[in-house]
Design an enzyme around this catalytic site. Structure first.
Site, PDB file in Angstrom:
ATOM      1  NE  ARG A   1      -3.034  -0.018   3.204  1.00 33.95           N
ATOM      2  CZ  ARG A   1      -4.142  -0.664   2.902  1.00 33.95           C
ATOM      3  NH1 ARG A   1      -4.975  -0.145   2.023  1.00 33.95           N
ATOM      4  NH2 ARG A   1      -4.432  -1.802   3.491  1.00 33.95           N
ATOM      5  CE1 TYR A   2       0.159   4.275   4.193  1.00 33.84           C
ATOM      6  CE2 TYR A   2       0.421   2.035   4.995  1.00 33.84           C
ATOM      7  CZ  TYR A   2      -0.256   3.241   5.009  1.00 33.84           C
ATOM      8  OH  TYR A   2      -1.343   3.399   5.833  1.00 33.84           O
TER       9      TYR A   2
ATOM     10  NE  ARG B   1       4.982   2.149   6.095  1.00 31.47           N
ATOM     11  CZ  ARG B   1       4.800   3.358   5.577  1.00 31.47           C
ATOM     12  NH1 ARG B   1       5.630   3.828   4.640  1.00 31.47           N
ATOM     13  NH2 ARG B   1       3.777   4.099   5.947  1.00 31.47           N
TER      14      ARG B   1
ATOM     15  CB  CYS C   1      -3.975 -16.386  15.629  1.00 33.12           C
ATOM     16  SG  CYS C   1      -3.816 -15.217  14.291  1.00 33.12           S
TER      17      CYS C   1
ATOM     18  CB  CYS D   1      -8.131 -10.868  18.588  1.00 35.54           C
ATOM     19  SG  CYS D   1      -6.422 -11.265  18.938  1.00 35.54           S
TER      20      CYS D   1
ATOM     21  CB  CYS E   1      -8.957 -10.437  14.080  1.00 37.16           C
ATOM     22  SG  CYS E   1      -7.691 -10.617  12.809  1.00 37.16           S
TER      23      CYS E   1
ATOM     24  NE  ARG F   1      -4.098  -8.602   7.386  1.00 37.08           N
ATOM     25  CZ  ARG F   1      -2.971  -8.180   7.987  1.00 37.08           C
ATOM     26  NH1 ARG F   1      -2.401  -8.922   8.905  1.00 37.08           N
ATOM     27  NH2 ARG F   1      -2.407  -7.041   7.628  1.00 37.08           N
TER      28      ARG F   1
ATOM     29  CG  ASP G   1      -9.054  -1.495  10.980  1.00 36.12           C
ATOM     30  OD1 ASP G   1      -8.841  -0.275  11.045  1.00 36.12           O
ATOM     31  OD2 ASP G   1      -8.150  -2.336  10.864  1.00 36.12           O
TER      32      ASP G   1
ATOM     33  CG  ASP H   1      -5.213   1.194   8.411  1.00 38.48           C
ATOM     34  OD1 ASP H   1      -4.959   1.918   7.432  1.00 38.48           O
ATOM     35  OD2 ASP H   1      -4.496   0.243   8.779  1.00 38.48           O
TER      36      ASP H   1
ATOM     37  CE  LYS I   1      -0.974   1.939  10.299  1.00 40.71           C
ATOM     38  NZ  LYS I   1      -0.470   1.397   9.028  1.00 40.71           N
TER      39      LYS I   1
HETATM   40  S1  SF4 Z   1      -5.429  -9.555  15.747  1.00 42.35           S
HETATM   41 FE1  SF4 Z   1      -5.944 -11.145  14.263  1.00 42.35          FE
HETATM   42  S2  SF4 Z   1      -3.975 -11.690  13.308  1.00 42.35           S
HETATM   43 FE2  SF4 Z   1      -3.524 -10.609  15.221  1.00 42.35          FE
HETATM   44  S3  SF4 Z   1      -3.306 -12.226  16.757  1.00 42.35           S
HETATM   45 FE3  SF4 Z   1      -5.412 -11.498  16.853  1.00 42.35          FE
HETATM   46  S4  SF4 Z   1      -6.526 -12.913  15.500  1.00 42.35           S
HETATM   47 FE4  SF4 Z   1      -4.365 -13.122  15.026  1.00 42.35          FE
END
Ligand code: SF4
Length: 371
Positions: A114-115, A118, A127, A131, A134, A136, A296, A333, A340
């Site tokens: 994107r940038y 980087r 994972c 979370c 998350c 993603r 997000d 973001d 960002k």
């Molecule tokens: S935020 Fe998403 S990618 Fe990061 S540790 Fe938690 S579940 Fe995994």
């Protein structure tokens, strides 16, 4: 409530501190939910349809940090226990699973560019603990997979070779430090073989949810591949345990600086005292609070969102109340891949170059200064 003694009463300290045991004994899927529900004598059956959409797993270590039997009231529990809100019909019809348009900015599989200088390398699809906030979550629909194939990594290398303006690779996932040792070694050595890549940054939540994974062997590997920066993800002061601090210290002794990204989360850390305590604790273990992210706008996370104005108010109240080293940049973001944006308001109310500027001070005074 001590969940370790309720859920894993017979596990000795040696096993408990073995990251492989922790990983193998994650509570996950319907079976894990059933075990949790039986041992806590709580009916969690209403969550089984949530985990059909968004997978569930967490380590015994991280689960043992929960203190409130009402799991979703606990700041640790709320981060990992599925909630029916995740699959409720959202009130914002435009919500996407990929609002940052990461797929659009992916020139080759596994890479986000994107940038200009980087890239993000999605090296792992797993994972230790998922979370619920998350960004993603879209990747959770596929079965857990370990790492980029050699073929995909070669494509990534070819892209980086062809784009010498890229100087930094952020290795992310999933969690890259959950990959088998030889895969981590391979990814690092491929990145190190590209002369234009100056710096490697690793995004990992392992120090928070599986601190035993930070072994001496892993630290030696990281040390050999410096310059590396580690960015981790503490969201609540209760996560800064003796085990987590020990893992951070090992990384630091290997010569790797550690910084932290926190996500502002409703019911978890959306108040001054919790965030201040978290950032001060991080500073005391020499982890720089780097970013506080506005959550997000990802489908299935609506129940975690905090109004922008509340985040700004909390951050404003922190300025002057604690040292600048404890205050991260508050950023969002932006959806649609706009990147960002810094959210902390400026304290300059008005200015005329060479004459004067009017400031709003941390203790709410208005002052006119000749600069
Ligand atoms: S935020 Fe998403 S990618 Fe990061 S540790 Fe938690 S579940 Fe995994």
């Amino acid at each position: 409530m001590n969940l370790r003694h309720i859920l894993w009463p017979d596990v000795d300290t040696g096993l408990w501190n073995d990251w492989r045991w922790q990983y193998k004994n994650r509570l996950k899927g319907a079976e894990g939910l059933f075990k949790l529900s039986t041992l806590l004598q709580k009916d969690l059956s209403h969550l089984s349809h949530v985990i059909k959409t968004y997978r569930w797993a967490s380590t015994p270590y991280y689960i043992s940090l929960i203190q409130d039997k009402n799991l979703l009231q606990d700041p640790i529990g709320r981060q990992i226990i599925p909630s029916p809100h995740e699959i409720q019909k959202q009130s914002y019809p435009q919500l996407s699973l990929d609002p940052l348009k990461e797929r659009l900015y992916s020139p080759v599989p596994g890479l986000i560019h994107r940038y200009k200088d980087r890239v993000v390398l999605l090296a792992s699809g797993i994972c230790a603990s998922y979370c619920r906030h998350c960004n993603r979550k879209r990747t959770w629909k596929k079965p857990e997979h370990l790492s980029l194939t050699k073929h995909a990594l070669n494509k990534v290398k070819a892209y980086l070779d062809a784009n010498p303006e890229i100087r930094e690779v952020i290795i992310s996932g999933g969690d890259p430090l959950l990959l088998p040792f030889k895969s981590i070694k391979r990814v690092l050595s491929v990145m190190r073989s590209i002369p234009t890549i100056e710096v490697i940054r690793i995004g990992t939540r392992v120090p928070v949810v599986l601190p035993m994974r930070i072994t001496d062997r892993l630290c030696r590997l990281l040390h050999k591949n410096r310059p590396i920066w580690i960015n981790t993800h503490f969201n609540h002061p209760r996560e800064v345990t003796k085990e987590a601090s020990g893992a951070i210290e090992k990384i630091q002794l290997a010569g790797i600086p550690v910084s932290n990204q926190t996500v502002l989360l409703k019911g978890i850390n959306d108040n001054h005292d919790v965030l201040k305590s978290l950032f001060c604790k991080l500073q005391s273990i020499m982890v720089r609070p780097y970013y506080l992210f506005q959550c997000d706008q990802v489908c299935g996370t609506l129940h975690f969102w905090v109004p922008l104005s509340k985040g700004i108010e909390i951050m404003e109240s922190m300025w002057g109340d604690t040292g600048g080293m404890c205050i991260p940049n508050f950023v969002a973001d932006l959806p649609e891949g706009y990147g960002k944006a810094r959210l902390l308001p400026s304290q300059i109310l008005d200015m005329e170059d060479g004459k004067e500027a009017i400031f709003f001070t941390y203790d709410k005074k208005i002052v006119k200064i000749h600069l």
